[in-house]
Design a protein around this motif. Structure first.
Motif, PDB file in Angstrom:
ATOM      1  N   ALA A 520      -0.689 -16.925  -3.838  1.00  0.00           N
ATOM      2  CA  ALA A 520       0.650 -16.561  -4.302  1.00  0.00           C
ATOM      3  C   ALA A 520       0.713 -15.082  -4.670  1.00  0.00           C
ATOM      4  O   ALA A 520       1.683 -14.382  -4.342  1.00  0.00           O
ATOM      5  CB  ALA A 520       1.034 -17.429  -5.498  1.00  0.00           C
ATOM      6  N   GLY A 521      -0.333 -14.600  -5.352  1.00  0.00           N
ATOM      7  CA  GLY A 521      -0.367 -13.178  -5.680  1.00  0.00           C
ATOM      8  C   GLY A 521      -0.452 -12.310  -4.450  1.00  0.00           C
ATOM      9  O   GLY A 521       0.170 -11.235  -4.378  1.00  0.00           O
ATOM     10  N   GLU A 522      -1.214 -12.741  -3.455  1.00  0.00           N
ATOM     11  CA  GLU A 522      -1.325 -11.986  -2.211  1.00  0.00           C
ATOM     12  C   GLU A 522       0.035 -11.895  -1.515  1.00  0.00           C
ATOM     13  O   GLU A 522       0.387 -10.841  -0.962  1.00  0.00           O
ATOM     14  CB  GLU A 522      -2.350 -12.647  -1.293  1.00  0.00           C
ATOM     15  N   LEU A 523       0.806 -12.976  -1.559  1.00  0.00           N
ATOM     16  CA  LEU A 523       2.135 -12.949  -0.957  1.00  0.00           C
ATOM     17  C   LEU A 523       3.061 -11.981  -1.687  1.00  0.00           C
ATOM     18  O   LEU A 523       3.726 -11.136  -1.067  1.00  0.00           O
ATOM     19  CB  LEU A 523       2.752 -14.353  -0.979  1.00  0.00           C
ATOM     20  N   PHE A 524       3.111 -12.103  -3.011  1.00  0.00           N
ATOM     21  CA  PHE A 524       4.102 -11.345  -3.781  1.00  0.00           C
ATOM     22  C   PHE A 524       3.748  -9.864  -3.871  1.00  0.00           C
ATOM     23  O   PHE A 524       4.638  -9.008  -3.764  1.00  0.00           O
ATOM     24  CB  PHE A 524       4.221 -11.942  -5.182  1.00  0.00           C
ATOM     25  N   PHE A 525       2.488  -9.548  -4.100  1.00  0.00           N
ATOM     26  CA  PHE A 525       2.113  -8.167  -4.375  1.00  0.00           C
ATOM     27  C   PHE A 525       1.793  -7.353  -3.118  1.00  0.00           C
ATOM     28  O   PHE A 525       1.921  -6.130  -3.136  1.00  0.00           O
ATOM     29  CB  PHE A 525       0.902  -8.125  -5.304  1.00  0.00           C
ATOM     30  N   GLU A 526       1.357  -8.025  -2.050  1.00  0.00           N
ATOM     31  CA  GLU A 526       0.906  -7.251  -0.894  1.00  0.00           C
ATOM     32  C   GLU A 526       1.592  -7.642   0.405  1.00  0.00           C
ATOM     33  O   GLU A 526       2.164  -6.782   1.092  1.00  0.00           O
ATOM     34  CB  GLU A 526      -0.609  -7.395  -0.731  1.00  0.00           C
ATOM     35  N   ALA A 527       1.527  -8.914   0.771  1.00  0.00           N
ATOM     36  CA  ALA A 527       1.975  -9.318   2.105  1.00  0.00           C
ATOM     37  C   ALA A 527       3.462  -9.041   2.320  1.00  0.00           C
ATOM     38  O   ALA A 527       3.855  -8.392   3.305  1.00  0.00           O
ATOM     39  CB  ALA A 527       1.664 -10.795   2.335  1.00  0.00           C
ATOM     40  N   ILE A 528       4.300  -9.523   1.405  1.00  0.00           N
ATOM     41  CA  ILE A 528       5.749  -9.376   1.581  1.00  0.00           C
ATOM     42  C   ILE A 528       6.187  -7.913   1.465  1.00  0.00           C
ATOM     43  O   ILE A 528       6.860  -7.392   2.376  1.00  0.00           O
ATOM     44  CB  ILE A 528       6.501 -10.268   0.579  1.00  0.00           C
ATOM     45  N   PRO A 529       5.848  -7.176   0.391  1.00  0.00           N
ATOM     46  CA  PRO A 529       6.272  -5.771   0.331  1.00  0.00           C
ATOM     47  C   PRO A 529       5.615  -4.905   1.403  1.00  0.00           C
ATOM     48  O   PRO A 529       6.231  -3.950   1.891  1.00  0.00           O
ATOM     49  CB  PRO A 529       5.857  -5.327  -1.079  1.00  0.00           C
ATOM     50  N   GLY A 530       4.372  -5.251   1.792  1.00  0.00           N
ATOM     51  CA  GLY A 530       3.717  -4.485   2.861  1.00  0.00           C
ATOM     52  C   GLY A 530       4.432  -4.636   4.187  1.00  0.00           C
ATOM     53  O   GLY A 530       4.616  -3.665   4.935  1.00  0.00           O
ATOM     54  N   LEU A 531       4.843  -5.868   4.491  1.00  0.00           N
ATOM     55  CA  LEU A 531       5.603  -6.104   5.718  1.00  0.00           C
ATOM     56  C   LEU A 531       6.940  -5.357   5.678  1.00  0.00           C
ATOM     57  O   LEU A 531       7.374  -4.768   6.679  1.00  0.00           O
ATOM     58  CB  LEU A 531       5.829  -7.604   5.895  1.00  0.00           C
ATOM     59  N   PHE A 532       7.576  -5.359   4.516  1.00  0.00           N
ATOM     60  CA  PHE A 532       8.847  -4.641   4.361  1.00  0.00           C
ATOM     61  C   PHE A 532       8.669  -3.144   4.629  1.00  0.00           C
ATOM     62  O   PHE A 532       9.460  -2.533   5.364  1.00  0.00           O
ATOM     63  CB  PHE A 532       9.379  -4.874   2.947  1.00  0.00           C
ATOM     64  N   LEU A 533       7.645  -2.536   4.055  1.00  0.00           N
ATOM     65  CA  LEU A 533       7.406  -1.108   4.267  1.00  0.00           C
ATOM     66  C   LEU A 533       7.148  -0.785   5.735  1.00  0.00           C
ATOM     67  O   LEU A 533       7.634   0.224   6.263  1.00  0.00           O
ATOM     68  CB  LEU A 533       6.222  -0.645   3.419  1.00  0.00           C
TER      69      LEU A 533
END
Length: 865
Positions: A520-533
């Motif tokens: 869950a932390g990987e999704l919220f802190f890295e995966a989702i915002p990283g994909l957005f960037l």
């Protein structure tokens, strides 16, 4: 005799005679030895020889033997190493000299039998446990030279070694002694005797052995065996490494095997069944991988013949042996089901069921979940479990042991988890470098900050998990920190869950919940915002890079896979289904592979559509994006407050709850927005009705963002993506999501649980249901693992009366689920609270409160997200 193992005061003969005359042993265990269906005389001789005559000397500091062992003259000692024996042994280590002659070997195990029974098994005069019959074809020679009394004997052991090694023999005096603390010691030490002088052509080896038997309970005995021996002459080191030393370490395992095999069905408990499953895999290791099934069939038949519970089950259902053979062969095949009842089940049906076992192992994260699916695929197996409760724990143990060995088992899942995480990390690192090369330092630093936030989250989990550990706290924390900074923690978590590793004493949560929190932390802190960037950078780039597109595809797949496995692991876990029967179970028991694929595709459509939408809004007007995100989350928080459902389930003090609740609500909604993770439909998160509304709004936002981009984004038409392309893409993604979602709801989801997708049950109501609708006391006790703010003002007095009525009985019976430390003081009867003491640990700082909260809610969260 003294506890050092030689000479001195002799033991209390009366106590020895009592052990040899133990009624339980004579009625069950001793009688079973003479049963020709269980062992022949030759097989019994081998069993006894393996335990008594294998150069074993047990060491224990409590008995004062450690000094003599440590003073053994081991020339050029090799390093201490672990012996590869079996997970059934708690400890098996050895020191071997470089020439292979001199050894110190120690092994420990827990025997589920009374101390008297184990003693009589090892040292029983009437049944000649140590009178070994000599067979012409046997490679060993054993005989009792002198029986000094009922607790002392001298025996001769000869080993016929293959050429060019010399044959060996030894002469030992064996004595039994009971110590003052109830511990029993059986020792053997090299001696000389006129009736067994050294023989020509034989090399005499010397040894000490001490077997220490400690009663853990009236029915459980701790068995530690230590051997010190010098084989003499010349012997290759590899012989000691691969054969002699492992044999010397197996005494506890042989005793464990014996008592497990002869224990009757009425006394067979879950722990015995787990042992039986592990022994079944262990005893067939050498033949399970062969193409020819005959050796496996022969080994299995012998194993079933010797096991009283399996032999009895086979007498009623002869096809059990056929099913076990196919299970142990573990070949992936096209699954074929059978809906027949138990009484109609045939050998062919059993063969189909056995062949379907491997498919269940592949399709599930844990051994328990795989067995659960397998048994529900074949209804007859569920009926078999009702008749023989040991069936499920046996198969759980078999599944766990197989997963630990096969190429596609726990190791593959660990490498897959670590590989996906590492690949995603490498793609992020490449994009950071690309951003810096392009001069886009803002996006580069933003992506680095996201990776750092994810590592910080994992570090926090490690810290919370490690603070309460009962032993090796700093060593464990250091290792876990290394897995974080090396980006392999997701793989380590997956390995632990798949291999069935139990929660460490003092850890905040179990392996499954730790893995879910990490993901869950990987999704919220890295995966989702990283994909957005990355999408924003792609939209702003003059020319699309194939590598950038590939990185986006990798991030999308990784994010969707993570969200799918979070839901999958929770919903298919038998513990979750037992703890939350109203919410866990929407996944079907059959065809789970295709169901996983559909859910993954549904999540992938959601991920790329939502990420692309917010990226389009970001390049149109950044303030609009900020306003959209803030207003969207504000609506959700207002909805929670309006329903009196703002507090989350984590049991924490009110001040901590007020800080943590909004953060958890934001994290849960963000993950739901971008992935549609189905576990968030639960009342303790978004709730079914808001979850469905949130999915619809996420899909609608895609079209709104496309419109705003085309109308208001800076630049002329040549600088923008073509309108036709955008509308076609938005429509295609929406159509793909709607198709997969509809297919899931009406073709995959278990009808009983469809209502959970639009249920209006609040988190507060769900917590109340734990107490009001709990089917037993264990289910009701879950109320104490939820935040007091959710239930104390409503049903606190009712819960208090319930605890007052039952506390004394719980304290006496001590059921496994009864954890007094999780119950607030004001809900414990005054008299009982005084017995517990007034110095019960209280929550202090916010960090300590969070750690204690995680520990208290760990098991509840695994049963109900």
């Amino acid at each position: 005799m003294t506890s050092e193992g030689g000479g001195g005061e002799e033991t209390n003969l009366d106590w020895v005679e009592t052990a040899l005359q133990d009624d339980e042993l004579r009625a069950r265990f001793i009688a079973a030895v003479s049963d020709p269906q269980l062992y022949t005389d030759a097989e019994l001789a081998q069993l006894q020889a393996g335990l008594l005559m294998e150069s074993e000397v047990n060491q224990s500091r409590q008995t004062g033997v450690s000094g003599s062992l440590s003073s053994s003259n081991l020339k050029a000692k090799a390093a201490l190493k672990t012996i590869k024996t079996s997970s059934l042994l708690d400890n098996a280590v050895a020191i071997i000299s470089k020439d292979g002659r001199e050894n110190i070997v120690q092994a420990s195990g827990t025997i589920r039998a009374s101390l008297m029974s184990v003693v009589a098994y090892l040292f029983c005069q009437e049944q000649r446990h140590f009178q070994i019959l000599m067979e012409e074809e046997s490679s060993n020679v054993h005989r009792v030279v002198q029986r000094e009394n009922d607790h002392s004997l001298v025996f001769h052991w000869g080993i016929m070694c293959p050429s060019p090694m010399h044959n060996r023999d030894g002469l030992y005096r064996c004595i039994i002694q009971k110590l003052e603390d109830g511990v029993c010691v059986i020792s053997a030490e090299s001696t000389e005797h006129d009736q067994a002088p050294p023989q020509k052509g034989m090399v005499r080896f010397y040894a000490k052995r001490l077997m220490r038997l400690s009663p853990i309970s009236p029915t459980v005995t701790r068995f530690t065996a230590t051997s010190v021996f010098d084989l003499g002459g010349s012997i290759p080191r590899f012989v000691s490494d691969s054969f002699t030393t492992p044999v010397a370490a197996r005494a506890p395992l042989l005793a464990l095997r014996y008592f497990n095999q002869v224990k009757p069905a009425e006394a067979f408990e879950a722990a015995d069944a787990k042992e039986l499953g592990q022994l079944l895999v262990l005893d067939t290791d050498g033949v399970r991988g062969k193409r020819d099934p005959d050796p496996l069939e022969a080994k299995l038949r012998t194993f079933v013949d010797r096991s009283e519970v399996l032999r009895g089950a086979r007498g009623t259902f002869p096809w059990i042996e056929v099913m076990l053979k196919e299970v142990l062969r573990n070949r992936l095949r096209v699954p074929k089901g059978s809906m027949k009842a138990l009484e109609e089940f045939t050998e062919e049906d059993a063969r189909k069921a056995g062949r379907g076992f491997a498919n269940a192992l592949v399709a599930n994260a844990t051994a328990e979940a795989a067995v659960d699916e397998w048994m529900k695929t074949y209804p007859a197996l569920g009926e078999l479990e009702q008749r023989y409760p040991f069936v499920r724990p046996v198969m759980n143990a078999v599944a766990g042991a197989i997963l630990a060995q096969v190429a596609w088992g726990v190791k593959f899942r660990a490498w897959l988890g670590a590989g996906v995480s590492a690949a995603d990390g490498l793609s992020d690192a490449y994009m950071v470098k690309t951003f810096y090369d392009m001069g886009d330092t803002a996006n580069a630093k933003g992506l680095l900050a996201m990776v750092g936030a994810n590592l910080a989250w994992q570090t926090l989990i490690v810290y919370v998990q490690s603070q309460g550990l009962k032993k090796n706290r700093w060593k464990t924390m250091l290792f876990e920190m290394l897995t974080v900074v090396s980006f392999v923690k997701p793989g380590v978590d997956a390995y632990r869950v798949a291999s069935g590793v139990e929660q460490l004493p003092g850890a905040a949560v179990g392996p499954l919940m730790e893995m879910i929190l990490t993901k869950a932390g990987e999704l919220f802190f890295e995966a989702i915002p990283g994909l957005f960037l990355q999408l924003v950078a792609l939209l702003n780039a003059e020319q699309a890079s194939n590598v950038a597109i590939g990185s986006i595809v990798m991030s999308t797949a990784s994010t969707a896979l993570t969200a799918t496995t979070i839901f999958w692991d929770w919903d298919t876990d038998p513990g979750s289904r037992k703890g939350s029967p109203d919410w866990a179970g929407i996944m079907p028991d059959l065809n789970r592979g295709s169901a996983f694929a559909v859910i993954f595709l549904m999540s992938a459509f959601q991920v790329i559509a939502k990420a692309a939408a917010v990226a389009l809004l970001a390049v149109t007007h950044k303030s609009w994006l900020l306003g959209y995100i803030v207003s969207d989350h504000a609506v959700h928080l207002v909805y929670r407050v309006a329903r009196n459902d703002a507090v989350v389930y984590v049991p924490a003090p009110p001040a901590v709850s007020c800080v943590v609740a909004p953060l958890i609500r934001v994290v849960a909604k963000a993950i739901s927005d971008f992935t549609g993770c189905l576990v968030l439909r639960l009342p303790l998160h978004l709730g079914g009705s808001y979850f469905l509304f949130n999915l619809a709004m996420s899909q609608a936002s895609v079209f709104a963002c496309v419109y705003l981009y085309l109308e208001y984004a800076p630049g002329d038409g040549a600088d923008k993506i073509a309108a036709g392309t955008l509308w076609a893409g938005a429509g295609g993604l929406a159509a793909g999501w709607l198709t997969t979602f509809t297919y899931f709801v009406f073709r995959i989801a278990v009808p009983k649980y469809r209502h959970t997708l639009w249920s209006r049950t609040s988190g507060r109501q769900c917590v109340h249901d734990y107490f009001h609708k709990g089917k037993d006391e264990e289910a009701k006790f879950e109320i104490f693992r939820c935040n007091l703010l959710l239930w104390e003002s409503d049903i606190g007095e009712e819960v208090k009366a319930w605890t007052a009525e039952n506390w004394a009985r719980w304290s006496e019976e001590k059921p496994a689920w009864f954890k007094p430390e999780t119950v607030p003081d004001r809900f414990i009867p005054v008299g009982e609270l005084q017995q517990l003491g007034y110095n019960r640990k209280r929550r202090g700082s916010a960090a300590e409160s969070l750690r204690e909260s995680f520990r208290e809610v760990g098991s509840a969260r695994e049963g109900e997200e």
